[in-house]
Design a protein around this motif. Structure first.
Motif, PDB file in Angstrom:
ATOM      1  N   ASP A   1      59.191  61.989 -41.871  1.00  0.00           N
ATOM      2  CA  ASP A   1      59.281  60.899 -40.109  1.00  0.00           C
ATOM      3  C   ASP A   1      58.089  60.779 -39.929  1.00  0.00           C
ATOM      4  O   ASP A   1      58.704  59.408 -39.551  1.00  0.00           O
ATOM      5  CB  ASP A   1      59.382  61.985 -39.408  1.00  0.00           C
ATOM      6  CG  ASP A   1      60.684  61.848 -38.693  1.00  0.00           C
ATOM      7  OD1 ASP A   1      61.372  63.209 -37.780  1.00  0.00           O
ATOM      8  OD2 ASP A   1      60.971  60.583 -38.761  1.00  0.00           O
ATOM      9  N   VAL A   2      57.381  61.112 -39.111  1.00  0.00           N
ATOM     10  CA  VAL A   2      56.404  60.699 -38.752  1.00  0.00           C
ATOM     11  C   VAL A   2      55.372  59.367 -39.322  1.00  0.00           C
ATOM     12  O   VAL A   2      56.242  57.861 -38.056  1.00  0.00           O
ATOM     13  CB  VAL A   2      55.039  61.111 -38.365  1.00  0.00           C
ATOM     14  CG1 VAL A   2      54.469  61.030 -37.737  1.00  0.00           C
ATOM     15  CG2 VAL A   2      55.005  62.997 -38.599  1.00  0.00           C
ATOM     16  N   ARG A   3      55.328  58.692 -40.041  1.00  0.00           N
ATOM     17  CA  ARG A   3      55.169  57.644 -40.765  1.00  0.00           C
ATOM     18  C   ARG A   3      56.458  56.587 -40.822  1.00  0.00           C
ATOM     19  O   ARG A   3      56.308  55.315 -40.300  1.00  0.00           O
ATOM     20  CB  ARG A   3      53.995  57.916 -41.938  1.00  0.00           C
ATOM     21  CG  ARG A   3      52.851  58.542 -41.650  1.00  0.00           C
ATOM     22  CD  ARG A   3      52.595  58.856 -42.829  1.00  0.00           C
ATOM     23  NE  ARG A   3      52.993  59.838 -43.852  1.00  0.00           N
ATOM     24  CZ  ARG A   3      52.341  59.994 -45.359  1.00  0.00           C
ATOM     25  NH1 ARG A   3      51.481  58.742 -45.748  1.00  0.00           N
ATOM     26  NH2 ARG A   3      53.434  60.565 -45.597  1.00  0.00           N
ATOM     27  N   PHE A   4      56.773  56.714 -41.015  1.00  0.00           N
ATOM     28  CA  PHE A   4      57.652  55.962 -41.404  1.00  0.00           C
ATOM     29  C   PHE A   4      59.544  55.998 -40.948  1.00  0.00           C
ATOM     30  O   PHE A   4      60.446  55.471 -41.285  1.00  0.00           O
ATOM     31  CB  PHE A   4      58.915  55.976 -42.765  1.00  0.00           C
ATOM     32  CG  PHE A   4      57.526  56.246 -44.140  1.00  0.00           C
ATOM     33  CD1 PHE A   4      57.170  54.605 -44.256  1.00  0.00           C
ATOM     34  CD2 PHE A   4      57.139  56.863 -44.415  1.00  0.00           C
ATOM     35  CE1 PHE A   4      56.272  54.430 -45.467  1.00  0.00           C
ATOM     36  CE2 PHE A   4      56.369  57.153 -45.701  1.00  0.00           C
ATOM     37  CZ  PHE A   4      56.053  55.621 -46.111  1.00  0.00           C
ATOM     38  N   ASP A   5      59.629  56.786 -39.841  1.00  0.00           N
ATOM     39  CA  ASP A   5      60.373  56.767 -38.752  1.00  0.00           C
ATOM     40  C   ASP A   5      60.925  55.130 -38.461  1.00  0.00           C
ATOM     41  O   ASP A   5      62.691  55.191 -38.520  1.00  0.00           O
ATOM     42  CB  ASP A   5      60.082  57.493 -37.747  1.00  0.00           C
ATOM     43  CG  ASP A   5      61.152  58.258 -36.794  1.00  0.00           C
ATOM     44  OD1 ASP A   5      61.595  59.146 -37.817  1.00  0.00           O
ATOM     45  OD2 ASP A   5      61.365  58.194 -35.833  1.00  0.00           O
ATOM     46  N   ASP A   6      60.294  55.068 -37.882  1.00  0.00           N
ATOM     47  CA  ASP A   6      61.234  53.274 -37.528  1.00  0.00           C
ATOM     48  C   ASP A   6      61.640  52.724 -38.380  1.00  0.00           C
ATOM     49  O   ASP A   6      62.447  52.046 -39.039  1.00  0.00           O
ATOM     50  CB  ASP A   6      59.441  52.601 -37.290  1.00  0.00           C
ATOM     51  CG  ASP A   6      59.365  52.786 -35.607  1.00  0.00           C
ATOM     52  OD1 ASP A   6      59.865  53.280 -35.196  1.00  0.00           O
ATOM     53  OD2 ASP A   6      57.864  51.485 -35.159  1.00  0.00           O
TER      54      ASP A   6
END
Lengths: 375, 375, 375, 375
Positions: free
Chosen positions: D40-45
């Protein structure tokens, strides 16, 4: 002795079926919730009253029916029928619980008997019964095999594992628990062999479980398929012979056609087919009435008539909308089955074509298609 | 070489079957309970004596049968038959246990061999054997596929999981335990992959297990259905050709009818059908005797006669009660199958109608229905 | 293009089949044991050498076969065949492992490829392939349904359980693990819903798993049954048309009979039937030779002759012993199927009776029965 | 109303099918990964944008299709079709999520609806639907039985185990969890009976689960087999009647042949059969063009022609290579089925032989074999 019921009586029966099942479900749900520690405290009285009410209704149903049977001088016949026995059991269940069990909460558990009503009113029970009776020899053979394999697995596991796990595999009695959970491929995992020989054995038992499973499935599937086919044949046969068109075909052709027809009930006002839809079925009217909405004036069709044949014979979409104007029982013939019949029973297709032409001449152009025939 | 046994010999065989199975069951239950630490202390002597007694009886049975076979000068044939081999194994099991195993409690476990008697006396064993032999090529192919898939799954799981769980997945040998429990969908859960790749693999193995299962079920079900049909055909054929009525129909019609008939044994005094019941079966008497209770005087029917045809041909409930006055073997024809036959074999229905008319004229109005024919 | 092989070539092929499988098994077992920490230390060199030896033999087999194919100027055909591809894969597996993996112990795992030999030499693989291709549309539909149901179950379980068990149900990704283990009814039990909604969902998923399972079994079983029937038909057809007796019957009858015959190989010296045994099969000789031991002098039967028909036609036990004097291929016809044929193909039974009479007249009383015919 | 599409339109549809599924898969995978705490954190966008993009495309697809349907004046028909309903649901899913759920991450879960596209575009859904409808009576009976058995098992287990395990078996409500996991043979193992009576009950429930399973499999398998056969028949029938050769045979023969033919699409340039290969199939050209490469000059075959019959009629390998010179639709007839047909429909084989001879005379020696006919 006709079993072709009129639609109103069917609707009434469906309603009474729903009411009866709602009653049973209310009673059983109340019984289940009544055992729950979370729910019990607050709703206990309500649940108890629901159970009491259902028990009262079921007892009343039994008494009324017994009374009715006695009036027709056959109370014995009612009591000996499966329906009568279920009614009696449901009426007696809760009082029996009160008599036998001191704790009133435990007595409520006897309401479980009411679930018999779920299976007694369908003809499911007799279906399963026949399937079991028909394949009893094969099923008994498998049961014997199952017992032998289970006992052998348990004995061997006991020998292999008793040193390593004296608690779980210390006696054959206990090992049977593992054997049956493994042979049915349930595999709880609470008791598991740990030695190399125990695991090799377990591997064979699992594979044996699959094969045993497959044998069961094979036997029951075969018997089931036969029985279902038989039932469908009987039910449709009665409808088919009540249509004059089919009676002219001779018994051999009728037996052939019966296998391919499906019966369908439609309510008054239902649109059976719609202009412009692709057409892959034709319909025969057993009882009721249908109106074909076509150009000059609508045509009314009654029992013995058929419609929808043009799309099947000549292709193309539906050329008219057909609405059931009374509650009707229809027989449906599929395009795949018509092609099939055309090969084996050319006289059937000829008959339909001739009939369609006659009807059109009489009405000055009708059925669901004018153009198809005029070409 | 007739296999149509009289009823008394059947009853006797059923009794001896029950006694034989009770004996086996007593011995096996004693063996199972004998391993239990809870039961052992108090009842150990009793259980031991039960096992000894059963062993003695089984040894005696074997010796008597061998003696009998020797008297007919064919001891080798008896010993080579499956029955003889099971008898021998049962007689030898316990002594062999005593000879091989020092602990007398462990020697008792050899009584497990007695469970073979559960499957040797039924013809279940030969049925399964034929099914397996017939589908051996397909089953061997699946076994090969099963081995390959299991080994592949175990190797891959070993590679994926050995770092995370060195104890359970440290060697292919151990991983095989997980692979087989997963592929058979047993799923003990004692060993479970935890890495993402291991879980992806496990997902495929589970789905593969279902497919493998389905393949098994498919093969065995197909072979089973064929074999059962074949057996039913043979057994009924023998009964059918012993009824003169059927013999007149010609071989083709007989082969057709045999598929549709079911045999049924009834005891003397049994009510086969009751006046007023709905009628959906007719009966042919193979052996024995039945009495039709109708108005002027009861009519007695013997082998080759039939009854119950009126409800089938003309609808309506039974018009007479029929009671078996001797133990009888009947062939039952269902209404669905009669309709079916009427199409393919109209001569059969004609024959039944003609016979019924003849019989009525002879008796001055009989069978199970007067009115149906007079109309 | 005959596929009716002589018995000696069959025996040789069976031996080479055994040797080939023993070789593969030795290699694979060595590979599996080589990963075990218990065994590894002491036997590591031996296991390594076994694997090397098997790899060398498999490489040699591939090179010899490629050479042979090149000599016949079709190396491409060999490499494109499934056999050639498996040979190539087996030869290349271990060298590839050495090239790709630094640890020599891990490189050995590539020997797993050798298990392909278990399925390539049987015609099992092509059988499964055809079944899958034939039912691909239905299987793909189910696969789609399976994906949708699994994803839906995982998403809902994630929503219901994430608060209670953030570790196991915290993301759909992780919940999929639970969903697939439940839908395949494997049920590891390492991850289990605990909330009421999660459990209700799990109940539906389990039932859905059973239905999905049943769909699989249904599709594959149907396709399998068809394919097996097709194969059996083809194989027997070739044998049947090589017997002159059958050829005279016309194509329609042959197609009928082929379905009912089973082929059987017997070694020289094998007793095919024994005097006094109950008789429920008759035999046609396709190739080889059989001797009927009857009273005046034994009769030798060759290809195209048949025996054992008397017990079938007239009942009673076998009246002569028949021994195969050369390795033979026989076609077996069962009594149930003969009765069936007698109905549909009376000319077939007439032919057999006529032939039997002719043969007896020629030999002065032969076949397996004199009395049966003289009466 | 022909369903025989030309190959180019098929290729285009296959491409659009792939694109549509890739789109759906991208959206669903993004939704699944979006719930994972690791990703989630890195690729959320990125994931959020993928989901947005897919939602936009799906909304656009719906609007374009609705527009198109409105242009043809039937928007209602589109919205009422299963395709239209799925399009609508997919377009509306995500906006609905945003409207109903405050947390935007949870709103994304509504993208699950998109998986409906996996089953809507295949005809799988309608297939399952028909199977379920056809066997609804039997399935409902089983469902009733399932409910009764589950409730009974839960109540009895509650009575037997509540003293020993008040937490898991304290109420019927909770015991149902155990009952359903056992009856479906899932066997999580998180709740397991420990008393002797509880275990005896569990053994029966497991065996009952297998039988219930087998009943399901039996019913569905039977219905499935019938439905699949029906579909295959319909699809092939349309192709067969478009070949003049078959039309001359009469409806009965066509119905017979349709069952045995398989349709196959080939691309332009595909080698249908190769000289020297063993030949076990023959081909009829429905549409397209094929070239037979034989000695004097290649022969071009068009719709209605057939090839490959020589290997089937006279045995031996292929004597010519045949290449499809245009994208073609072929009907394939297997050697086993040809033998079968030769019995039941000799006129069919005669027709093929006559045609082959005619064609050869016209071309001066063609088809795939010269020698076979000249002999």
């Amino acid at each position: 002795m006709t079993r072709i019921d009129s639609i109103p009586s069917r609707r009434w029966r469906r309603l009474s079926w729903l009411l009866s099942h709602a009653l049973t479900t209310a009673g059983v749900v109340a019984m289940v919730l009544g055992t729950s520690p979370d729910v019990d405290v607050r709703f206990d009285d309500i649940l108890g009253n629901v159970i009491l009410a259902v028990a009262a209704v079921l007892a009343a149903v039994f008494i009324v029916r017994l009374w009715g049977a006695a009036a027709r001088r056959r109370p014995h016949q009612y009591l000996a029928s499966s329906k009568g026995m279920v009614d009696l059991a449901c009426a007696v269940a809760l009082p029996l619980g009160w008599a036998l069990v001191p704790d009133p909460h435990d007595a409520r558990l006897f309401a479980l008997v009411w679930t018999l009503r779920y299976i007694s009113h369908a003809n499911g029970l007799s279906l399963f019964w026949r399937v079991m009776v028909r394949s009893r020899i094969a099923l008994l053979s498998i049961a014997g095999l199952f017992v032998v394999v289970t006992l052998t697995a348990a004995t061997l596991a006991h020998v292999f594992e008793r040193a390593a796990q004296p608690q779980a595999f210390g006696s054959i009695e206990r090992t049977l628990w593992w054997a049956i959970a493994t042979l049915t491929t349930t595999g709880y995992g609470d008791v598991v062999p740990t030695t190399i020989w125990g695991r090799l054995l377990a591997g064979w038992v699992m594979v044996g479980g699959i094969v045993m499973f497959a044998l069961h499935a094979g036997i029951i599937a075969t018997a089931f398929a036969e029985e279902l086919q038989r039932r469908h044949f009987l039910r449709t046969w009665e409808l088919v012979v009540s249509v004059p068109l089919f009676r002219d075909l001779g018994a051999a052709a009728v037996a052939d056609i019966v296998r391919l027809l499906q019966s369908r009930d439609v309510e008054a006002g239902a649109v059976v087919m719609r202009k412009g839809d692709p057409g892959d079925t034709m319909y025969f009217i057993v009882s009721g009435e249908a109106t074909v909405h076509i150009a000059p004036k609508p045509v009314v069709l009654g029992p013995g008539n058929f419609f929808g044949e043009m799309s099947l014979l000549f292709g193309g979409p539906r050329t008219a909308t057909v609405v059931a104007t009374k509650p009707s029982v229809l027989l449906v013939l599929d395009i795949a089955d018509l092609h099939d019949l055309a090969g084996r029973r050319p006289e059937f297709v000829n008959l339909i074509e001739t009939e369609a032409r006659l009807r059109r001449d009489r009405n000055g152009g009708t059925a669901d298609d004018d153009d198809g025939i005029r070409d």
